[in-house]
Motif scaffolding. Structure first.
Motif, short mmCIF file in Angstrom:
data_model
loop_
_atom_site.label_atom_id
_atom_site.label_comp_id
_atom_site.label_asym_id
_atom_site.label_seq_id
_atom_site.Cartn_x
_atom_site.Cartn_y
_atom_site.Cartn_z
N SER A 19 -2.24 -11.35 -1.01
CA SER A 19 -2.14 -9.89 -0.93
C SER A 19 -3.35 -9.20 -1.54
O SER A 19 -3.81 -8.17 -1.04
CB SER A 19 -0.86 -9.42 -1.63
OG SER A 19 0.29 -9.94 -0.97
N ALA A 20 -3.89 -9.78 -2.61
CA ALA A 20 -5.07 -9.20 -3.24
C ALA A 20 -6.24 -9.17 -2.27
O ALA A 20 -7.08 -8.26 -2.31
CB ALA A 20 -5.45 -10.00 -4.48
N ARG A 66 0.82 -1.20 0.00
CA ARG A 66 0.00 0.00 0.00
C ARG A 66 0.86 1.26 0.00
O ARG A 66 0.51 2.26 -0.65
CB ARG A 66 -0.93 0.00 1.23
CG ARG A 66 -1.81 1.22 1.33
CD ARG A 66 -2.77 1.33 0.17
NE ARG A 66 -3.92 0.46 0.34
CZ ARG A 66 -4.88 0.31 -0.58
NH1 ARG A 66 -4.78 0.95 -1.73
NH2 ARG A 66 -5.90 -0.50 -0.36
N VAL A 67 1.99 1.24 0.70
CA VAL A 67 2.85 2.42 0.77
C VAL A 67 3.61 2.64 -0.54
O VAL A 67 3.72 3.77 -1.03
CB VAL A 67 3.85 2.29 1.94
CG1 VAL A 67 4.93 3.37 1.87
CG2 VAL A 67 3.11 2.37 3.27
N LEU A 68 4.11 1.56 -1.14
CA LEU A 68 4.95 1.70 -2.33
C LEU A 68 4.19 1.62 -3.64
O LEU A 68 4.69 2.09 -4.67
CB LEU A 68 6.04 0.62 -2.31
CG LEU A 68 7.01 0.64 -1.13
CD1 LEU A 68 8.08 -0.44 -1.31
CD2 LEU A 68 7.67 2.01 -0.96
N ALA A 109 2.93 -5.91 -2.87
CA ALA A 109 2.75 -6.67 -1.63
C ALA A 109 3.10 -8.14 -1.84
O ALA A 109 3.72 -8.78 -0.98
CB ALA A 109 1.31 -6.53 -1.13
N GLY A 110 2.70 -8.69 -2.99
CA GLY A 110 3.03 -10.08 -3.29
C GLY A 110 4.53 -10.30 -3.34
O GLY A 110 5.04 -11.29 -2.79
N TRP A 111 5.25 -9.37 -3.97
CA TRP A 111 6.70 -9.47 -4.01
C TRP A 111 7.30 -9.30 -2.62
O TRP A 111 8.25 -10.02 -2.25
CB TRP A 111 7.29 -8.44 -4.96
CG TRP A 111 8.78 -8.55 -5.09
CD1 TRP A 111 9.73 -7.88 -4.38
CD2 TRP A 111 9.47 -9.44 -5.97
NE1 TRP A 111 10.98 -8.28 -4.77
CE2 TRP A 111 10.87 -9.23 -5.74
CE3 TRP A 111 9.08 -10.36 -6.93
CZ2 TRP A 111 11.84 -9.94 -6.45
CZ3 TRP A 111 10.04 -11.06 -7.64
CH2 TRP A 111 11.41 -10.85 -7.38
N ALA A 112 6.77 -8.37 -1.84
CA ALA A 112 7.27 -8.14 -0.48
C ALA A 112 7.15 -9.40 0.36
O ALA A 112 8.02 -9.68 1.20
CB ALA A 112 6.50 -7.00 0.17
N LEU A 171 -1.47 -1.49 -8.28
CA LEU A 171 -0.06 -1.88 -8.18
C LEU A 171 0.32 -2.29 -6.76
O LEU A 171 1.33 -2.96 -6.55
CB LEU A 171 0.84 -0.75 -8.64
CG LEU A 171 0.92 -0.50 -10.15
CD1 LEU A 171 1.76 0.73 -10.43
CD2 LEU A 171 1.50 -1.71 -10.86
N ALA A 172 -0.50 -1.90 -5.78
CA ALA A 172 -0.22 -2.31 -4.40
C ALA A 172 -0.22 -3.82 -4.25
O ALA A 172 0.51 -4.37 -3.42
CB ALA A 172 -1.25 -1.69 -3.45
#
Length: 261
Positions: free
Chosen positions: A195-196, A131-133, A143-146, A138-139
């Motif tokens: 994440s979704a 959400r921040v990046l 988030a999935g990558w994070a 695209l969040a």
């Protein structure tokens, strides 16, 4: 809409936030003790760290976004992680052919109960990173990558500890021997789906100023880089994981620093 609700409007948010900080600190101490404990005696610290971290994430979600967010975290990350792991361990999809050794305690449908708790503990901080990046949709991939990039550190550590084994650990990421590429592809798929379901419960307004989840995400990144380089004898994992998870962790650290200036 709940995801936009002011934290100050959530009953009991202060108590939940304080408890989340206390549990987060417990997880950090357990991880430090883990690194100083003989390999044969580390399982108890693994269990304590995961349980405390998972509880901290659930309480952080409740404090930031209300009880529905906490319930969603348990259902989506815990339930989704359990379902993915159950399918994976019985069919080989989507992670590859692997098996748990029974060293992590009680199991449900062939999956140690500790495993879905691990999905819970990192899925919430990763959703905040997204959400921040990320802006708009695209969040979700951010988030999935994070979340998925964390497994570059996790899986080699757990394989070396003997908690699960791979039938065929090749081909692997360069420098990350013993874990097949299919595992990371599966993690990216499952992490993005989880994440979704969670990003909708997060928000970007001021969320870095409350609760331990952002700090715990960055602690996990920094301590994993250090631990693999200094304690686990896997400097290549430290480098590769540091680069892959660092794609989001470093910008997130900058955002956290700016939020607290």
């Amino acid at each position: 809409m709940l995801s936009r609700m002011s934290v100050r409007a959530v009953p009991g948010f202060r108590t939940a936030a304080i408890a989340a900080w206390a549990l987060g600190a417990t997880a950090v101490v357990a991880q430090i003790v883990y690194s100083m404990t003989a390999p044969a005696d580390r399982t108890a610290m693994t269990v304590l760290a995961v349980v405390a971290f998972a509880a901290a994430s659930v309480l952080d979600a409740a404090a930031r976004c209300g009880p529905r967010a906490a319930v969603a975290l348990v259902a989506v990350a815990g339930g989704g992680g359990l379902a993915a792991e159950a399918v994976g361990v019985h069919t080989g999809f989507p992670f590859g052919d692997y098996a748990y050794t029974g060293s992590l305690g009680p199991a449900l449908v062939g999956v140690p109960v500790l495993v879905p708790l691990a999905w819970i503990m990192m899925a919430w901080p990763a959703a905040l990173v997204g959400r921040v990046l990320g802006r708009g949709w695209l969040a979700v991939p951010v988030a999935g990558w994070a979340l998925a990039s964390w497994d570059v550190f996790l899986d080699p550590q757990m394989v070396d500890a003997g908690h699960w084994v791979w039938a065929d650990p090749t081909p692997a990421l360069p420098g990350v021997a013993g874990v097949p590429l299919t595992n990371f592809a599966g993690w990216l798929l499952v992490a993005t789906l989880i994440s979704a379901g969670l990003v909708a419960f997060t928000r970007s307004d001021g969320q870095l100023r409350r609760g331990p989840a952002p700090v715990l995400y960055l602690w996990t990144y920094g301590s994993s880089v250090w631990a693999h380089a200094a304690f686990f004898g896997r400097p290549a994992v430290s480098l590769v994981g540091g680069l892959l998870m660092g794609v989001v962790a470093v910008p997130f650290a900058v955002a956290l620093w700016r939020a607290h200036r």
